[in-house]
Design an enzyme around this catalytic site. Structure first.
Site, PDB file in Angstrom:
ATOM      1  CG  ASP A 177     -47.536   4.389 -30.421  1.00  0.00           C
ATOM      2  OD1 ASP A 177     -47.003   5.301 -29.768  1.00  0.00           O
ATOM      3  OD2 ASP A 177     -47.160   4.070 -31.562  1.00  0.00           O
ATOM      4  CG  HIS A 178     -44.666   4.819 -24.754  1.00  0.00           C
ATOM      5  ND1 HIS A 178     -43.977   3.878 -25.466  1.00  0.00           N
ATOM      6  CD2 HIS A 178     -43.809   5.847 -24.570  1.00  0.00           C
ATOM      7  CE1 HIS A 178     -42.759   4.324 -25.701  1.00  0.00           C
ATOM      8  NE2 HIS A 178     -42.632   5.501 -25.176  1.00  0.00           N
ATOM      9  CG  HIS A 240     -43.288   5.696 -30.847  1.00  0.00           C
ATOM     10  ND1 HIS A 240     -44.316   4.998 -30.237  1.00  0.00           N
ATOM     11  CD2 HIS A 240     -42.145   5.088 -30.450  1.00  0.00           C
ATOM     12  CE1 HIS A 240     -43.791   4.021 -29.507  1.00  0.00           C
ATOM     13  NE2 HIS A 240     -42.491   4.045 -29.617  1.00  0.00           N
TER      14      HIS A 240
END
Ligand code: NAD
Length: 486
Positions: A177-178, A240
């Site tokens: 999950d950047h 996010h």
């Protein structure tokens, strides 16, 4: 770091070029790559090793945050290419031979990292062929890195997880999950746990509400095929925004370790109050951008974008009120908000503190503003605290001033650098555990149903605004407002 092979599926793709090669090169410059290492790129095209190496070189030149190219020749020598149609299990045999051949040549221990930078429909065929081809049978360790999206809803996510689970154990799976790779999101842990001052205040006795915003100015761009099916709820909220919520609300772990931190995050998600389909409209605002202006330039409406259905009901904006039913957060609303075509590109977390002393200043016309802790995540990174102070040049009037703790951002590694480095050394702290993903889908599921059944109005907002008025009303109903909207 132990020697290893890095097998990248989707090596000719956009994500590999823009993010993965530049990140690997920056790690190499910082001497954070294993030694020796072998990188095997897998794609559908027929490329020679030389063509592949030239493409890696070009993507680093185009996208790397650093310009020094002196070590490039040495770096690309580690790269080999293998054309594989991943839907054909037989095609994994030459790949298996190439990986083994490079391990023998470079005397690399059989540690194998598999990175799936491909469309999600290939996740399960690739992981099962890794198993059946023998690629995943190693004397060393094996790990799997996968990109979002992880499922389209709860059921598809559970099915995918089961399939991956047949080839990899949970502790071998690194779900990117950047947002968890962003330095300021990683810094939440230090902010909360390395600062007794903040830790003492981190509860419902002192905090009035928490506001998490991830705003983009861009529209759907060329991604309509995916986005029109997903919407902001799947594209941003399920992953996010809920990850940032967990990172903000987690309680002190016994130790700072991947297991303990992820257990704390899971506890937060377990305590998030479930929504019933019928009450979604009270707590969730659904929006879609209409025509408007972004930086003085006209912007078309979402339905007018190429590839979007003209009667699309897809959400490009979500605001929601989230309650966490545990003793620390009881009564503290967490507001989350995300949108495309918003006025400002900004990801930030604002903590508004309670203001029990405001009545003391009854002789002042203006009430003292609340103390705010502002964590800027993107594109600026910083921490700021808004406090009240007398302004001697304004008759001693009490005014909010901001104490800014931001450090310079020059030289700060990118999300993919931090995440890849962690995965290479086996630290899963900033990767999403399956339980977090599953609990997040469980929370989102009634919202998906309510949208599908049209139980929630779709509000249109002009491109270049902060979203529909209903998002403002969500907070005013509780006596609050969104901070920092300009
Ligand atoms: P892309 O279309 O640019 O690349 C796809 C890659 O998959 C190519 O290398 C192609 O050769 C390979 N491929 C396709 N079919 C294949 C087959 N049958 N056999 C072997 N290889 C095959 O896609 P991308 O933008 O690089 O994205 C990859 C994944 O990462 C997607 O799942 C996407 O959702 C996800 N993702 C992308 C971004 C981004 O910024 N691009 C961000 C987050 C997540």
């Amino acid at each position: 770091m132990e020697s290893m092979s890095f097998v990248l599926f989707g090596a000719t793709g956009d994500l590999a070029k823009r993010k993965i090669y530049p990140a690997l090169y920056n790690l190499y410059l910082d001497q954070k790559m294993p030694s020796p290492f072998s990188i095997i790129g897998v794609g559908r095209r027929d490329w020679s090793d030389e063509e592949f190496q030239a493409s890696v070189r070009k993507s680093v030149q185009t996208f790397s945050r650093r310009a020094e190219m002196e070590e490039m020749d040495e770096f690309v020598q580690a790269f080999r290419y293998c054309a594989v149609d991943v839907t054909d299990p037989e095609a994994f045999k030459p790949l298996q031979s190439l990986v083994a051949q490079r391990e023998a040549e470079l005397q690399i221990a059989e540690n194998r990292m598999f990175y799936l930078s491909v469309a999600p429909e290939f996740f399960d065929v690739i992981s099962s062929s890794i198993k059946t081809s023998g690629l995943g049978t190693t004397k060393g360790w094996k790990r799997l890195i996968i990109e979002k999206p992880f499922g389209h809803d709860l059921k598809s996510a559970q099915q995918l997880n089961e399939k991956l689970g047949a080839a990899f154990a949970e502790e071998e799976i690194y779900r990117i999950d950047h947002y968890l790779g962003k330095p300021m999101v990683q810094n939440l842990e230090a902010l909360e746990f390395a600062n007794p001052v903040f830790q003492a205040l981190w509860n419902n006795q002192y905090i009035a509400n928490v506001q998490i915003t991830a705003g983009e100015t861009v529209g759907v761009e060329e991604r309509a095929g995916y986005y029109d099916q997903a919407g902001a709820i799947r594209d941003m909220v399920q992953n996010h925004l809920l990850q940032m919520l967990m990172m903000t609300a987690m309680h002190v772990p016994k130790r700072i370790s991947a297991n303990d931190i992820r257990a704390q995050k899971r506890q937060v998600m377990e305590a998030v109050r479930p929504l019933q389909k019928e009450e979604v409209a009270q707590h969730v605002v659904r929006g879609q951008y209409a025509a408007g202006e972004i930086s003085d330039k006209p912007a078309v409406d979402y339905r007018g974008e190429p590839g979007v259905r003209p009667d699309s009901m897809t959400d490009t904006f979500i605001a929601a009120r989230v309650w966490i039913d545990d003793p620390f957060w009881k009564g503290v609303p967490f507001y989350i908000r995300t949108g495309k075509r918003m006025k400002e590109k900004s990801t930030r977390i604002v903590i508004e503190f309670k203001n029990p002393l405001e009545g003391l200043y009854h002789h002042h016309q203006d009430k003292p503003a609340p103390n705010l802790l502002i964590i800027s995540v993107h594109p600026n990174e910083g921490i700021a605290l808004q406090v009240n102070s007398k302004n001697p040049s304004n008759s001693g009037k009490i005014e909010p001033v901001t104490v800014d703790f931001s450090a310079g951002t020059a030289g700060v590694p990118e999300a993919y650098e931090l995440l890849l480095f962690d995965a290479l050394r086996g630290d899963s702290t900033y990767f999403a555990h399956w339980k977090e993903v599953e609990l997040s889908w469980k929370w989102v599921e009634p919202i998906l149903a309510a949208f599908r059944e049209n139980l929630v109005p779709l509000h249109f907002y002009p491109a270049g605004s902060y979203g529909p008025d209903a998002a403002e009303k969500l907070l005013t109903a509780d006596g609050f407002q969104w901070w920092l909207d300009q």
